[in-house]
Design a protein around this motif. Structure first.
Motif, PDB file in Angstrom:
ATOM      1  N   UNK A  40      -2.707  -0.714  -4.284  1.00 52.07           N
ATOM      2  CA  UNK A  40      -3.232  -1.304  -3.054  1.00 52.07           C
ATOM      3  C   UNK A  40      -3.402  -0.241  -1.971  1.00 52.07           C
ATOM      4  N   UNK A  41      -2.422   0.636  -1.827  1.00 58.47           N
ATOM      5  CA  UNK A  41      -2.514   1.707  -0.836  1.00 58.47           C
ATOM      6  C   UNK A  41      -3.657   2.663  -1.157  1.00 58.47           C
ATOM      7  N   UNK A  42      -3.846   2.950  -2.446  1.00 60.15           N
ATOM      8  CA  UNK A  42      -4.960   3.818  -2.850  1.00 60.15           C
ATOM      9  C   UNK A  42      -6.297   3.164  -2.516  1.00 60.15           C
ATOM     10  N   UNK A  43      -6.410   1.859  -2.763  1.00 59.46           N
ATOM     11  CA  UNK A  43      -7.652   1.149  -2.455  1.00 59.46           C
ATOM     12  C   UNK A  43      -7.936   1.179  -0.956  1.00 59.46           C
ATOM     13  N   UNK A  44      -6.900   0.984  -0.156  1.00 56.67           N
ATOM     14  CA  UNK A  44      -7.067   1.002   1.295  1.00 56.67           C
ATOM     15  C   UNK A  44      -7.506   2.385   1.765  1.00 56.67           C
ATOM     16  N   UNK A  45      -6.874   3.417   1.245  1.00 57.10           N
ATOM     17  CA  UNK A  45      -7.245   4.785   1.631  1.00 57.10           C
ATOM     18  C   UNK A  45      -8.661   5.119   1.184  1.00 57.10           C
TER      19      UNK A  45
END
Length: 81
Positions: A40-45
């Protein structure tokens, strides 16, 4: 009886230490593979990066538009004199 009790405690603590050590090693390997970020954090970044790139790529067009507006305003100012 006392020796048996000490042996059981020692074995139990050893097993617990191995389990904790295994969890730590797995966590370190997992963090190294993913860079420490969840999916999820990778997608947001990635989305933030795309947005920043879009803004950066649109800046030259914005600069041209501002210059065109400045030219129009300057020309109107000269005509009104």
């Amino acid at each position: 009886m006392k020796i048996l009790f000490i042996a059981i405690i020692t074995v139990g603590v050893s097993i617990l230490a191995l389990v904790i050590l295994g969890i730590i090693i797995i966590s370190i390997i997992r963090a190294a593979k993913t860079g420490g970020l969840s999916k999820n954090e990778k997608d947001i970044r990635a989305e933030e990066t795309r947005m920043i790139q879009d803004i950066y790529n649109a800046l030259p067009k914005m600069e041209e538009r501002v210059e065109a507006l400045e030219t129009i305003l300057i020309e109107r100012g000269h005509q009104n004199r």
